[in-house]
Design a protein around this motif. Sequence first.
Motif, PDB file in Angstrom:
ATOM      1  N   GLY A  59       2.744  76.118  38.775  1.00 12.43           N
ATOM      2  CA  GLY A  59       2.288  74.694  38.981  1.00 12.43           C
ATOM      3  C   GLY A  59       1.539  74.281  37.857  1.00 12.43           C
ATOM      4  O   GLY A  59       0.946  73.224  38.154  1.00 12.43           O
ATOM      5  N   LEU A  60       1.833  74.986  36.787  1.00 15.91           N
ATOM      6  CA  LEU A  60       1.102  74.365  35.352  1.00 15.91           C
ATOM      7  C   LEU A  60       1.608  73.650  34.360  1.00 15.91           C
ATOM      8  O   LEU A  60       1.252  73.313  33.412  1.00 15.91           O
ATOM      9  N   GLU A  61       3.048  73.346  34.699  1.00 18.88           N
ATOM     10  CA  GLU A  61       3.970  72.780  33.721  1.00 18.88           C
ATOM     11  C   GLU A  61       3.289  71.201  33.023  1.00 18.88           C
ATOM     12  O   GLU A  61       3.425  71.003  32.043  1.00 18.88           O
ATOM     13  N   SER A  62       2.311  70.672  34.010  1.00 14.69           N
ATOM     14  CA  SER A  62       1.876  69.336  33.372  1.00 14.69           C
ATOM     15  C   SER A  62       0.500  69.521  32.472  1.00 14.69           C
ATOM     16  O   SER A  62       0.312  68.611  31.770  1.00 14.69           O
ATOM     17  N   GLU A  63       0.191  70.747  32.420  1.00 12.83           N
ATOM     18  CA  GLU A  63      -1.065  70.906  31.584  1.00 12.83           C
ATOM     19  C   GLU A  63      -0.673  71.544  30.320  1.00 12.83           C
ATOM     20  O   GLU A  63      -1.516  71.744  29.347  1.00 12.83           O
ATOM     21  N   VAL A  64       0.723  71.996  29.846  1.00 16.81           N
ATOM     22  CA  VAL A  64       1.121  72.496  28.792  1.00 16.81           C
ATOM     23  C   VAL A  64       2.173  71.755  28.304  1.00 16.81           C
ATOM     24  O   VAL A  64       3.338  71.564  28.969  1.00 16.81           O
ATOM     25  N   LYS A  65       2.351  71.453  26.875  1.00  5.84           N
ATOM     26  CA  LYS A  65       3.557  70.954  26.136  1.00  5.84           C
ATOM     27  C   LYS A  65       4.079  71.893  25.333  1.00  5.84           C
ATOM     28  O   LYS A  65       3.091  72.705  24.593  1.00  5.84           O
ATOM     29  N   LEU A  66       5.147  72.283  25.319  1.00  5.55           N
ATOM     30  CA  LEU A  66       5.891  73.135  24.293  1.00  5.55           C
ATOM     31  C   LEU A  66       6.689  72.444  23.414  1.00  5.55           C
ATOM     32  O   LEU A  66       7.179  71.135  23.610  1.00  5.55           O
ATOM     33  N   HIS A 101      -5.701  67.915  22.390  1.00  2.00           N
ATOM     34  CA  HIS A 101      -5.267  66.516  22.820  1.00  2.00           C
ATOM     35  C   HIS A 101      -5.150  65.877  21.359  1.00  2.00           C
ATOM     36  O   HIS A 101      -4.476  64.813  21.425  1.00  2.00           O
ATOM     37  N   ASN A 102      -5.908  66.184  20.336  1.00  2.00           N
ATOM     38  CA  ASN A 102      -6.089  65.291  19.002  1.00  2.00           C
ATOM     39  C   ASN A 102      -4.882  66.029  18.281  1.00  2.00           C
ATOM     40  O   ASN A 102      -4.888  65.632  17.069  1.00  2.00           O
ATOM     41  N   PHE A 103      -4.086  66.956  18.768  1.00  2.00           N
ATOM     42  CA  PHE A 103      -3.102  67.429  17.923  1.00  2.00           C
ATOM     43  C   PHE A 103      -3.810  68.445  16.940  1.00  2.00           C
ATOM     44  O   PHE A 103      -3.386  68.939  15.810  1.00  2.00           O
ATOM     45  N   ASP A 104      -5.184  68.765  16.675  1.00  2.00           N
ATOM     46  CA  ASP A 104      -5.717  69.799  15.751  1.00  2.00           C
ATOM     47  C   ASP A 104      -5.468  71.247  16.340  1.00  2.00           C
ATOM     48  O   ASP A 104      -5.461  71.574  17.638  1.00  2.00           O
ATOM     49  N   CYS A 105      -5.191  72.044  15.405  1.00  2.00           N
ATOM     50  CA  CYS A 105      -4.859  73.328  15.631  1.00  2.00           C
ATOM     51  C   CYS A 105      -6.129  73.971  16.162  1.00  2.00           C
ATOM     52  O   CYS A 105      -7.232  74.320  15.379  1.00  2.00           O
ATOM     53  N   VAL A 106      -6.090  74.846  17.250  1.00  3.64           N
ATOM     54  CA  VAL A 106      -7.150  75.760  17.872  1.00  3.64           C
ATOM     55  C   VAL A 106      -6.755  76.723  18.388  1.00  3.64           C
ATOM     56  O   VAL A 106      -5.539  76.870  18.823  1.00  3.64           O
ATOM     57  N   ASP A 107      -7.916  77.624  18.504  1.00  2.00           N
ATOM     58  CA  ASP A 107      -7.467  78.717  19.432  1.00  2.00           C
ATOM     59  C   ASP A 107      -8.186  78.862  20.748  1.00  2.00           C
ATOM     60  O   ASP A 107      -9.530  79.128  20.701  1.00  2.00           O
ATOM     61  N   ARG A 108      -7.562  78.162  21.957  1.00  2.00           N
ATOM     62  CA  ARG A 108      -8.489  78.315  23.069  1.00  2.00           C
ATOM     63  C   ARG A 108      -7.770  79.232  24.182  1.00  2.00           C
ATOM     64  O   ARG A 108      -7.650  79.016  25.205  1.00  2.00           O
ATOM     65  N   SER A 109      -7.138  80.398  23.543  1.00  5.34           N
ATOM     66  CA  SER A 109      -6.372  81.256  24.634  1.00  5.34           C
ATOM     67  C   SER A 109      -7.384  81.877  25.660  1.00  5.34           C
ATOM     68  O   SER A 109      -6.946  81.992  26.646  1.00  5.34           O
ATOM     69  N   ARG A 110      -8.375  82.222  25.099  1.00  5.22           N
ATOM     70  CA  ARG A 110      -9.441  82.925  26.218  1.00  5.22           C
ATOM     71  C   ARG A 110      -9.624  81.871  27.161  1.00  5.22           C
ATOM     72  O   ARG A 110     -10.029  82.133  28.210  1.00  5.22           O
TER      73      ARG A 110
END
Length: 116
Positions: A16-23, A91-100
């Motif tokens: 149920g997380l598809e609205s939180e992620v864009k591929l 959300h600003n299309f900046d490349c980040v590492d937020r995996s953790r």
Amino acid sequence: MNSNFQNVESLLQRLGLESEVKLLSLSTDPVHDGPEHLHQTAASYRAQTPHWTFAAVPDDQLKYLANATGLQFTKVNGQIVHNLRAAVLDHNFDCVDRSREIAGRRRNSLLSYERR
């Protein structure tokens, strides 16, 4: 890479997380990969829009994309040869590492899914 995205999309839907992620699948060959080809490719992976988008990077933007994401590419016999890259953008299309951060927020959901 698209096969991996297909698996990610399926998992996100089950959680149920598809609205939180864009591929976003990007082609480095805009001449060959026009709108019709990209549409056919998306259909072949059963990509669920608007959560998964297929697009081609214009030649004049490829170097910018490479610098921002670590994409390495070269032209060989008129074709672009490149490594595979997956990037996390904010959300600003900046490349980040937020995996953790993402994994921490969803850890319990992911663990419960893996146990099924």
